[in-house]
Scaffold this motif. Structure first.
Motif: not given
Length: 223
Positions: A20-26, A38-42, A47-49, A51-64
């Motif tokens: 429940l404490s997972l962050e929502y982006i308002r 670069d600013q988008v991925t940062s 803001h969604l860190e 929700s990661k399962r593993f520390e190495s997971d990437k939320i969003l990349t340029k390729t995505m």
């Protein structure tokens, strides 16, 4: 054993409180100024860190991002910059991609893009997004109660087995039954989403007629 002294139920409650404490982006958290990639991925990473399962997971990349644009999930940026509406679409895609195919996400977002993206609608896309976030937050408490009920039901399984089981064995099987219940629930909801998309459930009658008319005209041209 009473529910108040049930360590597994306490662990479930603790786990759900963490979820429940997972962050929502308002909507107001999203910059109004256009951003470079670069600013988008940062921004998304920050803001969604949680929700990661593993520390190495990437939320969003340029390729995505490039792939989303290539597959028409995301409108092209303007002069290599992404607007607030682009950011909202990326958030929708982030949550949907775990259970929906690229084609289904595209089909779902197409009318939203047409009617609300870039100030095309009667209300801004940020207002649509804000309403959905508020709705989801309101549903969280009911979701927790339903999951808690499922867990309590799973503890009643394996009470009449053909052979006597130890408490440790029963506990493992209870957890397995509970996870199966959660998985089946996700499966049914996924099936419902796919059916609604296939049947154009989110389109009104006029839009469906227009779509059918276009489809018939296209077939005539091809014949």
């Amino acid at each position: 054993m009473s529910n108040s002294n049930n360590p597994n139920l306490k662990n479930l409650t603790r786990l759900f409180r963490r979820l429940l404490s997972l962050e929502y982006i308002r909507p107001e958290d999203i910059p109004s100024l256009d951003l470079y990639m670069d600013q988008v991925t940062s921004f998304m990473e920050e803001h969604l860190e949680s929700s990661k399962r593993f520390e190495s997971d990437k939320i969003l990349t340029k390729t995505m991002i490039n792939n989303y644009a290539k597959n028409d999930l995301l409108p092209s940026p303007y002069k290599k910059k992404y607007s607030k509406d682009h950011m909202i679409f990326l958030i929708f895609i982030y949550y949907m991609k775990n259970i929906m195919s690229i084609n289904d996400i595209k089909k779902l977002l197409e009318p939203i893009e047409e009617n609300y993206f870039g100030g095309n609608g009667k209300i801004p896309l940020s207002e649509v997004y804000g309403e959905i976030i508020d709705y989801l937050k309101q549903e969280q408490d009911d979701l927790f109660l339903n999951i808690r009920k499922e867990y309590k039901s799973s503890e009643k399984t394996f009470s009449n087995t053909s052979a006597e089981l130890s408490d440790a064995e029963k506990e493992k099987l209870h957890r397995f039954a509970f996870i199966c219940s959660l998985a089946f629930d996700v499966y049914l909801k996924k099936l419902m989403i796919e059916t609604m998309i296939d049947e154009d459930f989110f389109m009104n009658e006029k839009e469906i007629k227009n779509k059918d008319s276009k489809s018939k005209n296209q077939k005539k041209k091809e014949s």
